[in-house]
Design an enzyme around this catalytic site. Structure first.
Site, PDB file in Angstrom:
ATOM      1  N   GLY A 114      -9.215  13.767 -46.445  1.00  0.00           N
ATOM      2  CA  GLY A 114     -10.437  14.013 -47.216  1.00  0.00           C
ATOM      3  C   GLY A 114     -11.693  13.532 -46.524  1.00  0.00           C
ATOM      4  O   GLY A 114     -12.722  13.369 -47.164  1.00  0.00           O
TER       5      GLY A 114
ATOM      6  N   ASP B 208     -16.128  11.506 -34.859  1.00  0.00           N
ATOM      7  CA  ASP B 208     -16.147  10.351 -35.760  1.00  0.00           C
ATOM      8  C   ASP B 208     -16.960   9.189 -35.187  1.00  0.00           C
ATOM      9  O   ASP B 208     -17.209   8.202 -35.884  1.00  0.00           O
ATOM     10  CB  ASP B 208     -14.723   9.878 -36.081  1.00  0.00           C
ATOM     11  CG  ASP B 208     -14.122  10.646 -37.252  1.00  0.00           C
ATOM     12  OD1 ASP B 208     -14.858  11.379 -37.928  1.00  0.00           O
ATOM     13  OD2 ASP B 208     -12.905  10.518 -37.502  1.00  0.00           O
TER      14      ASP B 208
ATOM     15  N   ASN C 231      -8.623  15.301 -36.960  1.00  0.00           N
ATOM     16  CA  ASN C 231      -9.967  15.440 -37.512  1.00  0.00           C
ATOM     17  C   ASN C 231     -10.136  16.796 -38.188  1.00  0.00           C
ATOM     18  O   ASN C 231      -9.336  17.125 -39.038  1.00  0.00           O
ATOM     19  CB  ASN C 231     -11.048  15.157 -36.467  1.00  0.00           C
ATOM     20  CG  ASN C 231     -12.346  14.705 -37.133  1.00  0.00           C
ATOM     21  OD1 ASN C 231     -12.338  14.311 -38.299  1.00  0.00           O
ATOM     22  ND2 ASN C 231     -13.443  14.759 -36.429  1.00  0.00           N
TER      23      ASN C 231
ATOM     24  N   ARG D  88      -4.924   5.024 -33.293  1.00  0.00           N
ATOM     25  CA  ARG D  88      -6.171   5.797 -33.300  1.00  0.00           C
ATOM     26  C   ARG D  88      -6.482   6.276 -31.877  1.00  0.00           C
ATOM     27  O   ARG D  88      -6.165   5.583 -30.891  1.00  0.00           O
ATOM     28  CB  ARG D  88      -7.300   4.881 -33.791  1.00  0.00           C
ATOM     29  CG  ARG D  88      -8.674   5.549 -33.953  1.00  0.00           C
ATOM     30  CD  ARG D  88      -8.697   6.542 -35.066  1.00  0.00           C
ATOM     31  NE  ARG D  88     -10.059   6.871 -35.500  1.00  0.00           N
ATOM     32  CZ  ARG D  88     -10.348   7.953 -36.226  1.00  0.00           C
ATOM     33  NH1 ARG D  88      -9.404   8.794 -36.594  1.00  0.00           N
ATOM     34  NH2 ARG D  88     -11.575   8.178 -36.614  1.00  0.00           N
TER      35      ARG D  88
ATOM     36  N   THR E  67      -6.702  16.292 -41.916  1.00  0.00           N
ATOM     37  CA  THR E  67      -5.944  15.032 -41.903  1.00  0.00           C
ATOM     38  C   THR E  67      -4.730  15.145 -42.833  1.00  0.00           C
ATOM     39  O   THR E  67      -4.640  16.090 -43.614  1.00  0.00           O
ATOM     40  CB  THR E  67      -6.851  13.829 -42.276  1.00  0.00           C
ATOM     41  OG1 THR E  67      -7.954  13.790 -41.397  1.00  0.00           O
ATOM     42  CG2 THR E  67      -6.141  12.508 -42.262  1.00  0.00           C
TER      43      THR E  67
HETATM   44  N1  GLY Z   1     -10.968  11.977 -38.841  1.00  0.00           N
HETATM   45  C1  GLY Z   1     -11.046  11.482 -40.136  1.00  0.00           C
HETATM   46  C2  GLY Z   1     -10.991   9.995 -40.192  1.00  0.00           C
HETATM   47  O1  GLY Z   1     -10.366   9.382 -39.365  1.00  0.00           O
HETATM   48  O2  GLY Z   1     -11.605   9.431 -41.048  1.00  0.00           O
END
Ligand code: GLY
Length: 559
Positions: free
Chosen positions: A457, A408, A386, A93, A366
């Site tokens: 999604g 986020d 994103n 991440r 995504t």
């Molecule tokens: N950017 C979408 C997620 O990580 O939930």
């Protein structure tokens, strides 16, 4: 290894030793783009395993599906290694830059500055995907990173035919792209026409450097210099130290059960696994086989509502906050949550304690892929930049489109993000912190079979994976899991969104009568993009499906 994992692994080995386990009769890759699926099969056929194939697919998606993910973003890779039953979650991440501040997207009145967390390099977290690919190659693959990245580099260097969805999305996004991004995606100020060869030579060169030099090829040296320089020139706050400091984290996956199904899924900083296991725990209290479609939809909606309620107050980066994961995923907790669930009445979200909102917005991207090799190694991976084309910023010379994952984070308690998701202090911006995600790569297993799945999604990822997983527990095949109509509830806004074909008019009326705020919407359509591989362990049969809402196609090795 947690207790369930510790129990499952010896059981599996015992089972294999008893001669009951079959190996898959062929390998399979399901991804959001046929060229990416082919990249995975190509690498498998060169002697790679599922982990090498995952590198190939991941890198290829960044080239051929640039609106969804790429080297400028991050991702989660859930691995299952057949030889020893190891299950591990690679957390690639993005992180907040060192100069990031909790109020960096607020104006002098404390209000969010429109677009600040969405557009341009200030919106970009420090990418994690390149580090994850290197980590996979060094620790789990059989081929070199360069061998596994070769198909992706070829797609970038030699080009691939632009396809309709790419052209449409590019046409919509071009006005918001940085100059560097326009040079990549609209050279000569025109987006490529459908069928025209679309090349990304600078991205190919960056990928070659990464493939040759490994982690340092992206996080220090010439590429890193161009990234930091480009970002800072356009108002971003990255530093060379931010890139040097980035590393992936190996985490234990979360493991839950639903009847005889073992669910292996994403831990924080994903909110997905906690919610998925929590929803299945709540559902265990009901006999779904004995209820009509309206009651079933009502029950599923109510468990979705309750699971999403907990996202805001409790979830964030586990390296920065204490998260009561064991409590949230415990069956007793679920029993408490359903104490307020009435079979004949919707529970208004604002009657459940939780964070309450004061805003709205949203539309996600995504990409997910699933890989199973002939040995039974598995990867379920979800990766992202994103929103579509991320921040719209390419640091000149790199070809790397940067994410806008900073959106986020929680800008301000009670302020919904682009997906209308609420979060608070647990997900506040802090230097080096990972922003909360919904990405939910998941592996389902019974004695008889396996399913690998996940989807993009945005906030809907978790319910998309939930409904598809539930369908698998009820006997659905991969194609049905992927194509089933969907509905979604996320606590706030308090509305039951559903695809036009998910409910009949009578069922919609009946749910309205129970007190649900019904939203028949096209918005769900095309949003999710499930990529599923299944394996029948008794026969060895392997199947796979790509969501008909997208343009992906699975590919198989020869049997
Ligand atoms: N950017 C979408 C997620 O990580 O939930």
């Amino acid at each position: 290894m947690n207790r369930l994992n510790a129990l499952l692994v010896p059981l599996l080995l015992l089972w294999a030793a008893a001669g009951l386990a079959q190996t898959p009769n062929r390998a399979a890759v399901a991804s959001a783009n046929p060229l990416a699926s082919e990249a995975g099969i190509e690498v498998l056929e060169e002697g790679g395993n599922a982990f090498d194939a995952a590198i190939a697919v991941s890198a290829a998606l960044g080239v051929v599906e640039p609106y969804g993910s790429g080297l400028g973003g991050g991702g989660f890779f859930l691995l299952h290694r057949a030889s020893d039953g190891l299950q591990v979650f690679i957390d690639g991440r993005e992180t907040a830059p060192g100069a990031a501040r909790e109020d960096m997207y607020l104006d002098e009145h404390g209000d969010p500055i429109p677009g600040a967390s969405r557009n341009g390099p200030l919106a970009a977290g420090i990418p994690g995907l390149p580090a994850a690919l290197v980590h996979l190659a060094e620790n789990y693959g059989r081929l070199t990173l360069a061998e596994s990245m070769e198909p992706a580099i070829r797609y970038a260097e030699e080009g691939f035919p632009a396809y309709e969805t790419l052209v449409q999305r590019l046409s919509r996004r071009v006005p918001g792209l940085s100059e560097g991004a326009r040079e990549v995606f609209a050279p000569g100020s025109d987006v490529p026409a459908a069928g025209e060869l679309f090349r990304q030579p600078e991205l190919a060169a960056t990928m070659r450097t990464l493939a040759r030099e490994g982690h340092d090829g992206f996080y220090r040296g010439a590429v890193a210099d161009m990234l930091v320089d480009g970002v800072q020139r356009e108002g971003g706050i990255w530093s060379a130290e931010d890139l040097l400091n980035y590393s992936v984290v190996e985490r234990e996956p979360l493991i839950g059960t639903y009847h005889d199904v073992a669910i292996t899924t994403a831990p924080p900083p994903s909110a997905g696994g906690v919610a998925l296991i929590n929803m299945f725990n709540m559902l265990s209290g009901y006999d779904l086989a004995g209820v009509d479609r309206v009651t079933r939809t009502h029950l599923l909606t109510e468990v979705m509502r309750r699971a999403y309620r907990d996202r805001g107050p409790y979830l964030g980066d586990p390296d920065f906050i204490a998260i009561p994961v064991d409590r949230l995923t415990h069956p007793y907790y679920a029993a408490g949550q359903i104490a307020s669930l009435r079979i004949d009445r919707a529970t208004p979200s604002d009657s459940l304690p939780g964070i309450q909102p004061d805003g709205a917005g949203g539309g996600p991207q995504t990409s997910h892929f699933s890989v199973l090799d002939r040995e039974g190694n598995m990867v379920a991976a979800t990766q992202t930049i994103n929103f579509g084309f991320g921040s719209g910023f390419v640091a000149p010379g790199t070809g790397v489109l940067l994410n806008n994952e900073m959106d986020d984070f929680s800008m301000k308690p009670g302020q919904p993000n682009g997906y209308q998701l609420l979060s608070a202090e647990a997900n506040s911006i802090q230097p080096g912190k990972r922003m909360l995600s919904s990405m939910t790569p998941t592996i389902l297993r019974t004695d008889d079979g396996v399913a690998l799945l996940g989807s993009p999604g945005g906030s809907q990822i978790i319910t998309i994976v939930f409904l598809a997983s539930l369908a698998w527990t009820e006997g659905a095949d991969a194609a049905t899991m992927a194509s089933n109509p969907r509905f979604h509830h996320q606590y706030f806004p308090d509305r039951l969104m559903f695809e036009p074909d998910a409910l009949s008019e009578e069922e919609e009326e009946a749910l309205l009568g129970l007190g649900h705020n019904m939203a028949r919407t096209r918005q769900l359509r095309g949003n999710g993009n499930l990529q599923i591989v299944t394996w029948d362990r008794r026969s060895g049969e392997v199947d796979a499906a790509s969501d008909p809402r997208g343009v992906g196609e699975p590919r198989f090795s020869a049997p």
